[in-house]
Design a protein around this motif. Sequence first.
Motif, PDB file in Angstrom:
ATOM      1  N   ARG A  81       0.995  -1.202   0.073  1.00 43.82           N
ATOM      2  CA  ARG A  81      -0.260   0.067  -0.021  1.00 43.82           C
ATOM      3  C   ARG A  81       0.896   1.204  -0.025  1.00 43.82           C
ATOM      4  NH1 ARG A  81      -4.902  -2.142   0.978  1.00 43.82           N
ATOM      5  NH2 ARG A  81      -5.915  -0.025   0.962  1.00 43.82           N
ATOM      6  N   PRO A  82       0.377   2.389  -0.428  1.00 43.19           N
ATOM      7  CA  PRO A  82       1.197   3.573  -0.287  1.00 43.19           C
ATOM      8  C   PRO A  82       1.676   3.918   1.101  1.00 43.19           C
ATOM      9  CG  PRO A  82      -0.745   3.965  -1.679  1.00 43.19           C
ATOM     10  CD  PRO A  82      -0.936   2.835  -0.972  1.00 43.19           C
ATOM     11  N   VAL A  83       3.078   4.023   1.491  1.00 44.06           N
ATOM     12  CA  VAL A  83       3.601   4.340   2.508  1.00 44.06           C
ATOM     13  C   VAL A  83       4.153   5.940   2.601  1.00 44.06           C
ATOM     14  CG1 VAL A  83       5.454   3.902   4.226  1.00 44.06           C
ATOM     15  CG2 VAL A  83       4.345   2.032   3.056  1.00 44.06           C
ATOM     16  N   ILE A  84       3.535   6.598   2.976  1.00 43.92           N
ATOM     17  CA  ILE A  84       3.772   8.207   2.964  1.00 43.92           C
ATOM     18  C   ILE A  84       3.724   8.870   4.352  1.00 43.92           C
ATOM     19  CG2 ILE A  84       3.111  10.488   1.978  1.00 43.92           C
ATOM     20  CD1 ILE A  84       1.444   8.807  -0.098  1.00 43.92           C
TER      21      ILE A  84
ATOM     22  N   LYS B  84       6.352  11.474   7.090  1.00 40.17           N
ATOM     23  CA  LYS B  84       7.132  12.578   7.506  1.00 40.17           C
ATOM     24  C   LYS B  84       8.591  12.476   6.579  1.00 40.17           C
ATOM     25  CE  LYS B  84       4.822  15.200  10.824  1.00 40.17           C
ATOM     26  NZ  LYS B  84       4.576  15.768  12.248  1.00 40.17           N
ATOM     27  N   GLN B  85       9.051  11.180   6.959  1.00 36.59           N
ATOM     28  CA  GLN B  85      10.481  10.881   6.736  1.00 36.59           C
ATOM     29  C   GLN B  85      10.707  10.191   5.388  1.00 36.59           C
ATOM     30  OE1 GLN B  85       8.894   9.490   9.758  1.00 36.59           O
ATOM     31  NE2 GLN B  85       9.807  11.459  10.754  1.00 36.59           N
ATOM     32  N   TYR B  86       9.696   9.623   4.794  1.00 36.79           N
ATOM     33  CA  TYR B  86       9.890   9.069   3.489  1.00 36.79           C
ATOM     34  C   TYR B  86       8.624   8.695   2.776  1.00 36.79           C
ATOM     35  CZ  TYR B  86       8.923   4.369   5.171  1.00 36.79           C
ATOM     36  OH  TYR B  86       8.506   3.118   5.527  1.00 36.79           O
ATOM     37  N   PHE B  87       8.566   8.227   1.552  1.00 36.63           N
ATOM     38  CA  PHE B  87       7.320   8.015   0.981  1.00 36.63           C
ATOM     39  C   PHE B  87       7.921   6.582   0.082  1.00 36.63           C
ATOM     40  CE2 PHE B  87       8.806  10.838  -2.365  1.00 36.63           C
ATOM     41  CZ  PHE B  87       8.758   9.953  -3.490  1.00 36.63           C
ATOM     42  N   HIS B  88       7.158   5.649  -0.188  1.00 36.30           N
ATOM     43  CA  HIS B  88       7.493   4.304  -0.759  1.00 36.30           C
ATOM     44  C   HIS B  88       6.243   3.824  -1.457  1.00 36.30           C
ATOM     45  CE1 HIS B  88       7.950   0.025  -1.059  1.00 36.30           C
ATOM     46  NE2 HIS B  88       9.032   0.061  -0.926  1.00 36.30           N
ATOM     47  N   VAL B  89       5.873   4.005  -2.821  1.00 36.06           N
ATOM     48  CA  VAL B  89       4.679   3.666  -3.578  1.00 36.06           C
ATOM     49  C   VAL B  89       5.059   3.011  -4.811  1.00 36.06           C
ATOM     50  CG1 VAL B  89       2.511   4.870  -4.227  1.00 36.06           C
ATOM     51  CG2 VAL B  89       3.877   5.787  -2.391  1.00 36.06           C
ATOM     52  N   PHE B  90       4.326   2.228  -5.065  1.00 39.20           N
ATOM     53  CA  PHE B  90       4.208   1.548  -6.610  1.00 39.20           C
ATOM     54  C   PHE B  90       3.686   2.362  -7.441  1.00 39.20           C
ATOM     55  CE2 PHE B  90       5.158  -1.912  -3.413  1.00 39.20           C
ATOM     56  CZ  PHE B  90       6.329  -2.370  -4.121  1.00 39.20           C
ATOM     57  N   SER B  91       4.081   2.182  -8.661  1.00 39.69           N
ATOM     58  CA  SER B  91       3.377   3.134  -9.722  1.00 39.69           C
ATOM     59  C   SER B  91       1.810   3.072  -9.748  1.00 39.69           C
ATOM     60  CB  SER B  91       4.116   2.803 -10.955  1.00 39.69           C
ATOM     61  OG  SER B  91       3.506   3.714 -11.921  1.00 39.69           O
ATOM     62  N   HIS B  92       1.417   1.875  -9.886  1.00 34.31           N
ATOM     63  CA  HIS B  92      -0.027   1.680  -9.969  1.00 34.31           C
ATOM     64  C   HIS B  92      -1.035   2.345  -8.780  1.00 34.31           C
ATOM     65  CE1 HIS B  92       1.048  -2.177  -8.110  1.00 34.31           C
ATOM     66  NE2 HIS B  92      -0.048  -2.037  -7.092  1.00 34.31           N
ATOM     67  N   ASN B  93      -0.256   2.404  -7.710  1.00 35.60           N
ATOM     68  CA  ASN B  93      -0.895   3.123  -6.412  1.00 35.60           C
ATOM     69  C   ASN B  93      -0.739   4.682  -6.591  1.00 35.60           C
ATOM     70  OD1 ASN B  93      -1.608   0.794  -5.500  1.00 35.60           O
ATOM     71  ND2 ASN B  93      -0.016   0.563  -4.120  1.00 35.60           N
ATOM     72  N   MET B  94       0.103   5.250  -7.319  1.00 32.01           N
ATOM     73  CA  MET B  94       0.502   6.518  -7.380  1.00 32.01           C
ATOM     74  C   MET B  94      -0.008   7.198  -8.644  1.00 32.01           C
ATOM     75  SD  MET B  94       4.275   7.882  -6.736  1.00 32.01           S
ATOM     76  CE  MET B  94       4.676   9.538  -6.416  1.00 32.01           C
TER      77      MET B  94
END
Length: 560
Positions: A126-129, A131-141
């Motif tokens: 799932r989208p991880v967003i 204050k320190q970082y974000f980690h998102v796969f393209s189809h979720n973004m």
Amino acid sequence: MFKRVLLTTLLATFLFSCQQNPESDISYTIAPIMGDSIPQLKIKMILKASPDGTTTLSFPNDVWGQTDLYNSLGSMQLLNVEGVVEKDLDSGRIVLMHPKDAKELEFEYFLKQDFDDDLSTDKVYRPVINKQYFHVFSHNMFMVPENAEDTLGIFLDWTDFPEEYTIHNSFGSQEREQLLADMDLELFGNAIFVGGDFRIFNGDIQGNKISLATRGEWIPFKDENVFKVLEQTLTYQRNFWNDHSQKYFTVTMQPFPQENGSSFQGTGLTNSFATSVSNNDLTDIGQMVYLFNHELMHNWIGHAIKNVNEEEQYWFSEGFTEYYTFKNIAKNKINGLDGTFFITEMNRTIRDLYASSVGDSPNSEINYDNFWTNYEYSKLPYWRGAIFAFYLDQKIQQKSEDKQSLDDVVHRIYTDATSKEQKLTHDYFIGVMDAYWDGDFEAVFQNHIEEGQKVDLVALFDELDLDYSPKSDIYDLGFVFTEDRKRIQSVTEGSKAWEAGIRTGDEVFSRSIWQGNIEHEVELGLRRNGEEVKISFYPVKKGEVPQLKPSAENVEKLGF
């Protein structure tokens, strides 16, 4: 069912000033914001408007075993024209309704993390967003036009992020403006995007750039050692396939907290693969050796060589990948591992398949629902495919007096995939194998893959004059959880779990289970009649399961 979420009346069309990169068909401007004290990503896209007044964007609500991904969407609005934005959850679409005379649309939406608890294995997709970082796969973004051409020029603008903020993804590192010319939309949708406090390690193999993006304070290993494993793995795998064509490749590593046990997972993507790893002293560098080798092998098996039907051919894309993971590590002594490692991993795979309650299931039962919701079904193609690959490899070598091996088969398949765009089907695989097999290979394939019959390993080991034990300890948990995993649904009488004192109806308040591992104790905290009890036991039982002995003679006979 459509759900109306927004109606906005904004600037007239004639006031619209296009900000789209002139070389792109679609552009995205991504910026970090705080909305209602929640870290979010604001994404503004500029795209061509459909002349019929309805422009449809693809954005899946359910994908990769995740559901309700629309919970990560915040407000959405058309900025340059009057219009309506609607969500179609059932089909995974965002529908923009606008004037028919609009030539281009400027559309803005917000993306947020939709869970409050700690990151875990079931949340990493799932989208991880934060204050320190974000980690998102393209189809979720990134939403993309549903009826667009297969390839588009895509422009990504990250210039609104702070200067010290890392920007890193499947298409480049630390690039604040990215023009992806003639970008295949399927490849674009299969990518990873990270940013924030990630550390980047760079290197090259025969002039091609590789990188590792990692973050957090790792307990079990040092960044430099992980990057060394990455360099070794990519070098030897590219040498095996004789393929040094990839100009850029990256691996991302995201740590997550886990109090008990160890877990890790990875996903092969465009020019990249993304990993998530438990950050505790029960995780070690050896697990990274396996994970890197398995996931990077997917650059060829699973990506270059594509399945016609994903689940139907998982025995190949996952099982053969598993086999060549073991083989590549042992052949090239990655991180000091050798032929005994190969034997150990094949023995574990044999035990797993023989102990599985679904080990004899036909290939047709490895479908989307089973694969993503049932652990044993999700591992079945790994186990079955790896053992089948081992069987074929040994038989081909025996028939050809070591002049050929399964390597020749997969190289032929790779050549056909890259030169003829041949995809992996059962009929195609049987046709290739006929040139290397003595007898009716179609019947062999039907028995062991389609019907799920186990390979007679005792007969194979005898035929190859390999030293083995006919019986071994195999994994047996001995009990079943209720669906919510909060109670014991049933216990097998006579099992180690039964002997340890576990009973049906016990409430579970803590657990540590190394799924499939017979070398680690199962530890449970149970409540029964108001009293708490701690129970531990080794999840084993004796089975008629052959195991190769890790002797020097066996290592030599297997070609290591």
